[in-house]
Design an enzyme around this catalytic site. Structure first.
Site, PDB file in Angstrom:
ATOM      1  N   GLN A  21       0.797  -1.222   0.000  1.00 25.68           N
ATOM      2  CA  GLN A  21       0.000   0.000   0.000  1.00 25.68           C
ATOM      3  C   GLN A  21       0.833   1.277   0.000  1.00 25.68           C
ATOM      4  OE1 GLN A  21      -2.732  -1.682   3.260  1.00 25.68           O
ATOM      5  NE2 GLN A  21      -4.104  -0.371   2.101  1.00 25.68           N
ATOM      6  N   HIS A 122       0.856  -9.188   4.880  1.00 31.29           N
ATOM      7  CA  HIS A 122      -0.289  -8.296   4.729  1.00 31.29           C
ATOM      8  C   HIS A 122      -0.708  -8.362   3.253  1.00 31.29           C
ATOM      9  CE1 HIS A 122      -2.390  -4.564   6.576  1.00 31.29           C
ATOM     10  NE2 HIS A 122      -2.979  -4.778   5.401  1.00 31.29           N
ATOM     11  N   GLU A 167      -5.328 -10.147   9.114  1.00 33.94           N
ATOM     12  CA  GLU A 167      -6.716 -10.356   8.669  1.00 33.94           C
ATOM     13  C   GLU A 167      -6.925 -11.547   7.726  1.00 33.94           C
ATOM     14  OE1 GLU A 167      -8.099  -6.645   7.036  1.00 33.94           O
ATOM     15  OE2 GLU A 167      -8.170  -5.680   8.988  1.00 33.94           O
ATOM     16  N   TYR A 295     -12.894  -1.467  12.632  1.00 34.34           N
ATOM     17  CA  TYR A 295     -13.384  -0.346  11.818  1.00 34.34           C
ATOM     18  C   TYR A 295     -14.857  -0.059  12.036  1.00 34.34           C
ATOM     19  CZ  TYR A 295      -8.968  -0.353   9.357  1.00 34.34           C
ATOM     20  OH  TYR A 295      -7.638  -0.256   9.066  1.00 34.34           O
ATOM     21  N   GLU A 353      -5.112  -1.731  14.128  1.00 39.41           N
ATOM     22  CA  GLU A 353      -5.621  -0.812  13.107  1.00 39.41           C
ATOM     23  C   GLU A 353      -6.953  -0.251  13.592  1.00 39.41           C
ATOM     24  OE1 GLU A 353      -6.076  -2.262   9.033  1.00 39.41           O
ATOM     25  OE2 GLU A 353      -4.168  -3.332   9.171  1.00 39.41           O
TER      26      GLU A 353
HETATM   27  C1  GBH Z   1      -7.950  -3.223   6.694  1.00 35.97           C
HETATM   28  O1  GBH Z   1      -8.952  -4.145   6.384  1.00 35.97           O
HETATM   29  C2  GBH Z   1      -6.668  -3.596   6.009  1.00 35.97           C
HETATM   30  O2  GBH Z   1      -5.831  -4.300   6.912  1.00 35.97           O
HETATM   31  C3  GBH Z   1      -5.918  -2.445   5.403  1.00 35.97           C
HETATM   32  O3  GBH Z   1      -4.934  -2.912   4.546  1.00 35.97           O
HETATM   33  C4  GBH Z   1      -6.886  -1.513   4.720  1.00 35.97           C
HETATM   34  O4  GBH Z   1      -6.249  -0.480   4.028  1.00 35.97           O
HETATM   35  C5  GBH Z   1      -7.797  -0.954   5.771  1.00 35.97           C
HETATM   36  O5  GBH Z   1      -8.428  -1.947   6.482  1.00 35.97           O
HETATM   37  C6  GBH Z   1      -8.876  -0.031   5.220  1.00 35.97           C
HETATM   38  O6  GBH Z   1      -9.744  -0.747   4.389  1.00 35.97           O
HETATM   39  O7  GBH Z   1     -18.845  -3.213   4.298  1.00 35.97           O
HETATM   40  O8  GBH Z   1     -19.918  -2.557   6.339  1.00 35.97           O
HETATM   41  O9  GBH Z   1     -19.808  -4.891   5.750  1.00 35.97           O
HETATM   42  C7  GBH Z   1     -10.273  -3.754   6.684  1.00 35.97           C
HETATM   43  C8  GBH Z   1     -11.195  -4.909   7.043  1.00 35.97           C
HETATM   44  C9  GBH Z   1     -13.299  -5.892   6.652  1.00 35.97           C
HETATM   45  C10 GBH Z   1     -13.247  -3.675   7.477  1.00 35.97           C
HETATM   46  C11 GBH Z   1     -14.667  -5.675   6.058  1.00 35.97           C
HETATM   47  C12 GBH Z   1     -14.651  -3.434   6.979  1.00 35.97           C
HETATM   48  C13 GBH Z   1     -16.629  -4.500   5.962  1.00 35.97           C
HETATM   49  C14 GBH Z   1     -17.673  -3.662   6.590  1.00 35.97           C
HETATM   50  N1  GBH Z   1     -12.560  -4.648   6.661  1.00 35.97           N
HETATM   51  N2  GBH Z   1     -15.400  -4.658   6.775  1.00 35.97           N
HETATM   52  S1  GBH Z   1     -19.162  -3.579   5.687  1.00 35.97           S
END
Ligand code: GBH
Length: 456
Positions: A21, A122, A167, A295, A353
């Site tokens: 990234q 990653h 992840e 998140y 994160e």
């Molecule tokens: C991370 O994954 C990664 O580790 C990172 O590389 C990436 O840049 C960062 O997040 C930002 O995306 O659509 O409402 O159902 C994020 C993992 C899994 C978080 C799926 C959000 C879906 C929510 N994601 N999840 S929803």
């Protein structure tokens, strides 16, 4: 009165990134291609046409990026290593020049008083290993352990915190089930196999670490609490399926040596095979810490058409959504931490994160980027972490995602998660208000979390 926030003095404050990234120069100095290099260069797969060829040019600018972190007061930096820089073919011959890059990065961090936290994987699998089946090939457990061993031997004298995988759910769901991420497969039967081999590889790397490493090893998972949209039996069952699929599928084997077979059979049908005793035993290795990427949450209802879990998120009318359409819900972070402690017992936790993409205004005259929504997001989530600590949950640190605006995988550069703005033409870095805020949080041991927002 707003409560005063104070984090423990030894709480570790930092930021996170990942190799593909931010680094750019993916084939420099003898590196082999990764599946992301391949995926992003395949016409038609990535609508924007963006690639990681340059990204944040961090491979060449790491010295000034470390200086920037130091100026912001970062105490820790979580980054990942590109497997195919170290082993261009994924296994076999070691590329010394690739190792040298991470060696120099670690030294630069230590010189600046910043603790490195190193993630082995990653998502950027060596393309040569994908040609051998990638995560579908059970031999990947030993390939991954050998790769880890190469890094441990070179860096464990200076790196005290390691992570095997970032992840595993995203790798399996995005890479093998829905195909939005590399290697872009869409296959119900492959996803559970990829998940199992990811976790076997995790276990094998932990074993290798215990043989050569002297410090701490952990696993990073993305957790998303699932709340039923109603108390109907159908919604409750859908919620349990979604939770087993995303959360328990990985942590149960790693922490308990079990697998939520019942719900996963309901998700995958005949594509679900219970794990062998070998897989469970290999996966369950004592860990020094767990890393949690948080998140958002999902309020879940039964939905016949949501493949394969027959569970869908319900949009919340009163809520704020980020630019990636994720609900801002800080209570979910506290709930997650409470759940982890209850289900898996006491283990040191790091938030590895947490962050948000919002639409930022252009850099203003004088170099200011106002991102009040991101500041608000961080404030709320840091408050949740603080509450968790007060409740006796052993949270040891927090890494904001991300230091820099960067390549948001298939979404390209359009989604900005950085606390530092990056101009992708000039590569100029400009700390946003959220970076200033986070600096004050670090400097005040958290007190700035409860400061009134800067309205200027
Ligand atoms: C991370 O994954 C990664 O580790 C990172 O590389 C990436 O840049 C960062 O997040 C930002 O995306 O659509 O409402 O159902 C994020 C993992 C899994 C978080 C799926 C959000 C879906 C929510 N994601 N999840 S929803």
């Amino acid at each position: 009165m707003t409560k005063t926030i104070e984090f423990p003095r030894n709480f570790l404050w930092g930021c996170a990134t990942s190799a593909y990234q931010i680094e750019g120069s993916p084939l420099a100095d003898g590196a082999g291609p990764s599946i992301w290099q391949r995926f992003m260069h395949t016409p038609g797969l990535v609508p924007s046409g963006d690639t990681g060829d340059v990204a944040c040019d961090h491979y060449r600018r790491y010295v000034s990026d470390v200086a920037l972190m130091r100026e912001l007061g970062m105490q820790a930096y979580r980054f990942s290593v590109s497997w195919s820089r170290i082993l261009p073919n994924g296994k076999g011959a070691v590329n010394q020049a690739g190792l040298d890059f991470y060696d120099r990065l670690v030294d630069e961090l230590l010189k600046s008083g910043i603790e490195p936290l190193v993630t082995l994987f990653h998502w950027d699998l060596p393309a040569a290993l994908d040609d051998l089946g990638g995560w579908l090939n059970p031999d990947i457990a030993s390939w991954f352990a050998d790769y880890g061993d190469t890094l441990f031997r070179r860096l464990d004298d200076r790196v005290k915190k390691w992570v095997t995988l970032n992840e595993p759910w995203v790798v399996s769901d995005g890479g093998y089930l829905h195909g939005a991420l590399a290697p872009g497969h869409k296959n119900l039967f492959e996803a559970p196999i990829a998940s199992r081999n990811l976790m076997r590889a995790h276990g094998a790397a932990v074993q290798a670490y215990r043989a050569t490493g002297k410090h701490q090893m952990g696993l990073v998972v993305n957790l998303e609490p699932k709340y039923p949209a109603s108390d109907s039996a159908a919604d409750q069952a859908a919620t349990a399926r979604a939770d087993a699929y995303m959360n328990r599928q990985y942590l149960d084997p790693a922490m308990l040596g079990t697998c939520p077979d019942e719900e996963l059979t309901e998700v995958f049908g005949e594509a679900w095979q219970p794990w062998s005793a070998e897989a469970l035993k290999l996966t369950r290795q004592p860990l020094d810490f767990l890393g949690i990427n948080y998140y958002t949450r999902s309020v879940t209802r039964f939905d016949e058409r949501s493949w394969p879990q027959r569970a869908a998120p319900v949009r919340q009318k009163q809520a704020t959504y980020t630019e990636t359409s994720w609900e801002v819900f800080a209570q979910g972070l506290l709930d997650t931490l409470v759940w982890v402690k209850k289900r898996y017992g006491d283990i040191p936790l790091y938030i590895t994160e947490n962050g948000a993409a919002f639409f930022d205004p252009p850099v203003a005259e004088g170099g200011r980027v106002r991102d009040p929504l991101r500041v608000d997001y961080l404030r709320k989530h840091l408050t949740a972490v603080h509450t968790a600590i007060q409740q006796g949950i052993d949270v040891r640190g927090y890494m904001v995602w991300s230091l820099l605006d960067n390549l948001e995988w298939s979404l390209g550069f359009s989604k900005r998660f950085g606390i530092v703005h990056v101009d992708f033409e000039s590569q100029k870095r400009t700390p946003k208000d959220s970076a200033r805020f986070y600096s004050r949080v670090i400097a005040t041991h958290g007190a700035a979390v409860s400061e009134p927002p800067d309205e200027r």
